[in-house]
Write an enzyme that holds these catalytic residues in place. Sequence first.
Site, PDB file in Angstrom:
ATOM      1  N   HIS A 164     -14.830  17.713 -41.966  1.00 17.44           N
ATOM      2  CA  HIS A 164     -13.536  17.403 -41.976  1.00 17.44           C
ATOM      3  C   HIS A 164     -12.483  18.627 -41.431  1.00 17.44           C
ATOM      4  O   HIS A 164     -11.192  18.359 -41.996  1.00 17.44           O
ATOM      5  CB  HIS A 164     -13.006  16.963 -43.329  1.00 17.44           C
ATOM      6  CG  HIS A 164     -13.908  16.008 -44.062  1.00 17.44           C
ATOM      7  ND1 HIS A 164     -14.044  14.848 -43.849  1.00 17.44           N
ATOM      8  CD2 HIS A 164     -15.136  16.580 -44.819  1.00 17.44           C
ATOM      9  CE1 HIS A 164     -15.068  14.429 -44.616  1.00 17.44           C
ATOM     10  NE2 HIS A 164     -15.695  15.435 -45.362  1.00 17.44           N
ATOM     11  N   SER A 291       1.113  30.270 -18.096  1.00 18.91           N
ATOM     12  CA  SER A 291       2.160  29.171 -17.945  1.00 18.91           C
ATOM     13  C   SER A 291       3.580  29.437 -16.986  1.00 18.91           C
ATOM     14  O   SER A 291       3.578  30.828 -16.994  1.00 18.91           O
ATOM     15  CB  SER A 291       2.747  29.084 -19.487  1.00 18.91           C
ATOM     16  OG  SER A 291       4.142  28.499 -19.316  1.00 18.91           O
ATOM     17  N   LYS A 297       1.858  33.285 -22.349  1.00 16.73           N
ATOM     18  CA  LYS A 297       0.531  32.354 -22.572  1.00 16.73           C
ATOM     19  C   LYS A 297      -0.758  32.471 -21.759  1.00 16.73           C
ATOM     20  O   LYS A 297      -0.413  33.103 -20.630  1.00 16.73           O
ATOM     21  CB  LYS A 297       1.119  30.913 -22.158  1.00 16.73           C
ATOM     22  CG  LYS A 297       2.138  30.402 -22.934  1.00 16.73           C
ATOM     23  CD  LYS A 297       1.503  29.646 -24.195  1.00 16.73           C
ATOM     24  CE  LYS A 297       1.394  28.143 -23.936  1.00 16.73           C
ATOM     25  NZ  LYS A 297       0.912  27.417 -24.901  1.00 16.73           N
ATOM     26  N   GLU A 304     -10.149  22.390 -21.757  1.00 16.49           N
ATOM     27  CA  GLU A 304      -9.361  21.136 -21.822  1.00 16.49           C
ATOM     28  C   GLU A 304      -9.576  20.006 -20.882  1.00 16.49           C
ATOM     29  O   GLU A 304      -9.628  19.065 -21.080  1.00 16.49           O
ATOM     30  CB  GLU A 304      -7.650  21.615 -21.804  1.00 16.49           C
ATOM     31  CG  GLU A 304      -7.303  22.174 -23.132  1.00 16.49           C
ATOM     32  CD  GLU A 304      -5.787  22.870 -22.640  1.00 16.49           C
ATOM     33  OE1 GLU A 304      -5.035  21.881 -22.623  1.00 16.49           O
ATOM     34  OE2 GLU A 304      -5.768  24.029 -22.777  1.00 16.49           O
ATOM     35  N   TYR A 331     -29.316  -9.412  -4.585  1.00 17.41           N
ATOM     36  CA  TYR A 331     -28.120  -8.578  -4.210  1.00 17.41           C
ATOM     37  C   TYR A 331     -26.777  -9.203  -4.152  1.00 17.41           C
ATOM     38  O   TYR A 331     -26.549 -10.389  -3.405  1.00 17.41           O
ATOM     39  CB  TYR A 331     -28.526  -7.864  -2.869  1.00 17.41           C
ATOM     40  CG  TYR A 331     -27.676  -7.038  -2.458  1.00 17.41           C
ATOM     41  CD1 TYR A 331     -27.322  -5.819  -3.125  1.00 17.41           C
ATOM     42  CD2 TYR A 331     -26.483  -7.373  -1.427  1.00 17.41           C
ATOM     43  CE1 TYR A 331     -26.467  -4.747  -2.361  1.00 17.41           C
ATOM     44  CE2 TYR A 331     -25.391  -6.479  -0.952  1.00 17.41           C
ATOM     45  CZ  TYR A 331     -25.432  -5.271  -1.307  1.00 17.41           C
ATOM     46  OH  TYR A 331     -24.496  -4.311  -1.156  1.00 17.41           O
ATOM     47  N   GLN A 336     -22.092  -2.343  -3.898  1.00 19.48           N
ATOM     48  CA  GLN A 336     -21.657  -1.221  -3.126  1.00 19.48           C
ATOM     49  C   GLN A 336     -20.639  -0.331  -3.916  1.00 19.48           C
ATOM     50  O   GLN A 336     -20.467   0.771  -3.627  1.00 19.48           O
ATOM     51  CB  GLN A 336     -20.740  -1.820  -1.912  1.00 19.48           C
ATOM     52  CG  GLN A 336     -20.279  -0.918  -1.094  1.00 19.48           C
ATOM     53  CD  GLN A 336     -19.996  -1.338   0.435  1.00 19.48           C
ATOM     54  OE1 GLN A 336     -20.796  -1.887   1.170  1.00 19.48           O
ATOM     55  NE2 GLN A 336     -18.730  -1.567   0.546  1.00 19.48           N
ATOM     56  N   LYS A 339     -21.487   3.414  -5.986  1.00 19.82           N
ATOM     57  CA  LYS A 339     -21.425   4.664  -5.380  1.00 19.82           C
ATOM     58  C   LYS A 339     -20.440   5.560  -5.979  1.00 19.82           C
ATOM     59  O   LYS A 339     -20.926   6.899  -6.519  1.00 19.82           O
ATOM     60  CB  LYS A 339     -21.672   4.707  -3.805  1.00 19.82           C
ATOM     61  CG  LYS A 339     -23.005   4.022  -3.464  1.00 19.82           C
ATOM     62  CD  LYS A 339     -22.694   3.638  -1.850  1.00 19.82           C
ATOM     63  CE  LYS A 339     -24.267   2.639  -1.985  1.00 19.82           C
ATOM     64  NZ  LYS A 339     -23.993   1.231  -2.688  1.00 19.82           N
TER      65      LYS A 339
HETATM   66  N1  ARG Z   1     -23.221  -0.727   1.966  1.00 20.62           N
HETATM   67  C1  ARG Z   1     -24.172  -1.678   1.167  1.00 20.62           C
HETATM   68  C2  ARG Z   1     -24.225  -1.440  -0.222  1.00 20.62           C
HETATM   69  O1  ARG Z   1     -23.860  -0.028  -0.508  1.00 20.62           O
HETATM   70  C3  ARG Z   1     -25.700  -1.785   1.763  1.00 20.62           C
HETATM   71  C4  ARG Z   1     -26.028  -3.108   1.459  1.00 20.62           C
HETATM   72  C5  ARG Z   1     -25.455  -4.326   2.438  1.00 20.62           C
HETATM   73  N2  ARG Z   1     -26.201  -5.346   2.309  1.00 20.62           N
HETATM   74  C6  ARG Z   1     -25.592  -6.666   2.536  1.00 20.62           C
HETATM   75  N3  ARG Z   1     -26.303  -7.673   2.376  1.00 20.62           N
HETATM   76  N4  ARG Z   1     -24.270  -6.649   3.093  1.00 20.62           N
HETATM   77  O2  ARG Z   1     -24.612  -2.104  -1.240  1.00 20.62           O
END
Ligand code: ARG
Length: 482
Positions: A164, A291, A297, A304, A331, A336, A339
């Site tokens: 605590h 600072s 400081k 942080e 898919y 996309q 990423k």
């Molecule tokens: N740039 C796309 C992704 O990152 C690649 C796959 C695209 N496929 C499609 N059927 N449009 O997912």
Amino acid sequence: MSTNQLDKKSQSWSALFAEPMSELVKRYTSSVFFDKRLWHADIEGSLAHAEMLAHCGIITKTDHTDIVKGLRQISEEIHNNQFEWKLDLEDVHLNIEARLTQLVGDAGKRLHTGRSRNDQVATDVRLWLRDEIDNVCQLLLDFQQSLVEVAEENIEVIMPGFTHLQVAQPISFAHHLLAYVEMFARDLERFKEVRVRVNRLPLGSAALAGTSYPLDRERVARSLGMVDQDGNPCVCQNSLDAVSDRDFAIEFTSAAALCMVHISRMSEELVLWMSQNYGFIKLSDRFTTGSSIMPQKKNPDVPELARGKTGRVVGHLMGLITLMKGQPLAYNKDNQEDKEPLFDTVDTLKDTLRIFDEMIGGQVEGKSGVKSGGIQVNAPAMQAAALKGYATATDLADYLVRKGLPFRDAHEAVAKIVRIAQEQNVGLSDLALKDLKEINTSIESDVFDVLSLRGSLNARSTLGGTAPAQIRIQIERLKKLF
Ligand code: ARG
């Protein structure tokens, strides 16, 4: 799609489309300016695919040779920053394929036989992430090693242990650091477990249903190192699942978020310990900032920020898991969006681990191998803080138990003693024996051994406890891991 068709994509995908894609939609749907980061994995995957196509007699050896030549050149170009990435070509896959066809003609157009961008991108992300997991694991090991080294130098340094955030019992500073080593060891375990599931091959699933070409998927898996401990190929077993699920990225981000949470807990402590009220440690100047208004400081910006960036990685986890939710098989373009959060998670985690390793462990300089920087420990301040909070009260209770009192009664007796100490404004070990005896007659002068911080520490020698003897055992065990 032929090169010409690929290049004309901005105008139209095919004869099917009556008008070219709008500029805004092109920008909205393209991913090349972030997914170009997958180029190496993309080429690696294409080389393995082409080799298999040739081996299975689906393309000729000459086509294969041309593809290899073209892809090698593209590698060089990208490596040397001479590759022209085109937004019109949407993503890393189409950019590389278009350039290949430009370089080697029809052979380039044959590379995509039995393949779709759907299985291609899933493969690329897995290959890329697998290597990054290895990098993260190495950084985690380095950081753990530094923590163990600092721990070893501080076995006898006593600090207050908190619950605590109130002073609870004295502990060794080494013990505190080793708690984090345990957390990071579990993080490492998690990353290794995730790696097993990342390292499986989607390629050969084509768009979603598999392909009519007689592909040898296991051959591709082997050449990409997607094999288990016994060297057996690891291939995704359902084409719909292979192209669509991103659970492996979610799992990784979850492990990364937890690792960042551990770093964030440590950050919070570093910030507290650096504050004037604690004064337990100092960080090297290169990890602090001044600072613009208060000249006195030195701010712990790095911990942080790490604490703040933890929120960012936890956010990526939420983003990715929400991305997956509600997606029908197979898919969808939603994927996309996997990423940027994934890339940022890896970057943030790696940078944070690197900087923490150096900030806490110091930096090994030049050939001399001498360490510079690292955390500076103010042992007297730590010890003084441990003395302040009646941290040996439990030891006194245990002492009374050894004299025959039931633990609950001993607990009550010690509460009274703490009260007296508070009234007299002294520590427990400063109390007179006669005051102690007034509370319980069985207390003798040997009580002062247990009231000392060091006595308290030495007594906690159970497995996993804070006694220096126990810590030395733990350090020996940990050192074998590095
Ligand atoms: N740039 C796309 C992704 O990152 C690649 C796959 C695209 N496929 C499609 N059927 N449009 O997912």
